[in-house]
Design a protein around this motif. Sequence first.
Motif, PDB file in Angstrom:
ATOM      1  N   ALA A  51      12.275  18.551  -3.670  1.00 27.89           N
ATOM      2  CA  ALA A  51      13.800  19.694  -4.287  1.00 27.89           C
ATOM      3  C   ALA A  51      13.053  19.111  -6.187  1.00 27.89           C
ATOM      4  CB  ALA A  51      14.753  19.844  -3.885  1.00 27.89           C
ATOM      5  N   ASN A  52      13.423  17.785  -5.881  1.00 26.50           N
ATOM      6  CA  ASN A  52      13.459  17.648  -6.984  1.00 26.50           C
ATOM      7  C   ASN A  52      12.526  16.612  -7.310  1.00 26.50           C
ATOM      8  OD1 ASN A  52      16.027  16.830  -6.157  1.00 26.50           O
ATOM      9  ND2 ASN A  52      16.216  14.638  -5.843  1.00 26.50           N
ATOM     10  N   THR A  53      11.352  17.759  -7.628  1.00 23.63           N
ATOM     11  CA  THR A  53      10.181  16.444  -8.048  1.00 23.63           C
ATOM     12  C   THR A  53       9.593  17.734  -9.056  1.00 23.63           C
ATOM     13  OG1 THR A  53       8.614  17.616  -6.696  1.00 23.63           O
ATOM     14  CG2 THR A  53       8.766  15.304  -6.553  1.00 23.63           C
ATOM     15  N   THR A  54      10.068  18.455  -9.375  1.00 24.98           N
ATOM     16  CA  THR A  54      10.224  19.741 -10.365  1.00 24.98           C
ATOM     17  C   THR A  54      10.660  20.536 -10.735  1.00 24.98           C
ATOM     18  OG1 THR A  54       9.670  21.610  -8.086  1.00 24.98           O
ATOM     19  CG2 THR A  54       8.088  20.438  -9.534  1.00 24.98           C
ATOM     20  N   ILE A  55      12.511  19.616 -11.095  1.00 24.08           N
ATOM     21  CA  ILE A  55      13.438  20.803 -11.510  1.00 24.08           C
ATOM     22  C   ILE A  55      13.523  20.597 -12.973  1.00 24.08           C
ATOM     23  CG2 ILE A  55      15.803  19.770 -12.291  1.00 24.08           C
ATOM     24  CD1 ILE A  55      15.892  18.264  -9.346  1.00 24.08           C
TER      25      ILE A  55
END
Length: 463
Positions: free
Chosen positions: A163-167
């Motif tokens: 989830a945190n790779t494309t915020i």
Amino acid sequence: MIRYIRYTLLITLIGLAACQEVLEPKPVTLLVDELVLNEPNDVQPVRIGLYSAFRSMAAPNIIAGDFTADYIQANGTYTDEIELGTKRITATNGAVDALWSGLYRTIYVANFILERLPALTTVPEATRKQVLAEARFMRGWANFIGVYTYGDIPKVTSTDQSANTTIPRIAKADMLASVLADYQAALADLPSVTSASTNATTNATYLNKINCQAALARYYLYQKNWAQAESLATVVINSGVYALQTNYSDIVTKDFTSESILEVGYNLTDDPGTSNDPVTGSPGLNNLLVGRREVIPSNQLVSSLLSAEAGTRSTTITFNAQQQRGNDNGWTVRKYGTASEDNNNIVLMRLAEMYLIRAEARAQQGKLTGTTGAIADLNVLRTRAKAPAITAGAQADVLLAVERERVYELAFEGQRWYDLVRTGRAQAVMSAFSPNWNSRYELWPIPQREIQQNTALQQNPGY
């Protein structure tokens, strides 16, 4: 992509006071990817990891606040400092990257605690509340620095790698709302401190309600909520927990003074003052300012600190005629020592700032004179510095006096650039200081490596 998620990062867990141990157990090394929080004995090591991550933001934050502004001129060969000194900042600047990394490392460890600790029912309730509150505060602090440095930034609230790779970046206002929510949640559960009888190191090292209220005072000042800024600064000043040092020179030469509200410490074996920070790789402040003198105090700042209005605050800098040659004016910053000296810590907030916050908030509300006026607050600091008292003036004059007083009092404590931007004074002051100044420098660029790794991020205009 936020790199602390993808790559294994080393956090060195140390005692937080210079040359002494203030957190138990003894220092250990912990990999972020291997953080463990499964039983009560895991709480303290992870808590120390949180404080260590928080500490990694400090030096690059000082660099952002003062090297971006009119306090320094380039004097060496380091590309990063030449860019900052000549106002040609790029997205590949190492300091730009180091601060971003420190912010999101702190956010990651805070999120880890917030995710895992509530499920540990065997941890004493008081311990759980305190550590969760510390995590909320530090996440809020990191996001506060982030939005005022980079503008809109990603809001990371979990440790989920996918989830945190494309915020993407979220609006500054939304992030600031989350900062306030984190501070308020922290305030509810942080321990109370009622007097100055507690060791000054403890008061400045560990989070408590009063230093959270100090952070809120700064938050409301930046938000132009003058009444709240004045009220909270007054709470901190009247708490009796912190007291102004009698001599300003102690602010320069000593760690953990009586007026230090929040301070990050280093010990002999892990000191970024004389070498690169072991976590961020950011050059140490002593190395940059004293050892190599990659940057030196600007001629404008030297002139300000040598003025009668600055009084004893000229002790922030020192002169050596043997170093005066070419573009080198011979002046050096004294504030950050080596690992063996008693001034290698970094102070994030101290009581003098609360007087300055209250003075500015009062001046903005037209409260200029009398015992509850802005001028009285400024004169408290001027008296300590043996500088002439300010007399009554128009509101605009008093606000400019506050700006000057922040230069004298807080030089090389990482606040100047943020002050100029938040007050709308950056363009006027900085364009007069450097022909290379451009309005894009009112925000730092998003690190180029983050732009390349996270396709959801967009660069700030002009970079």
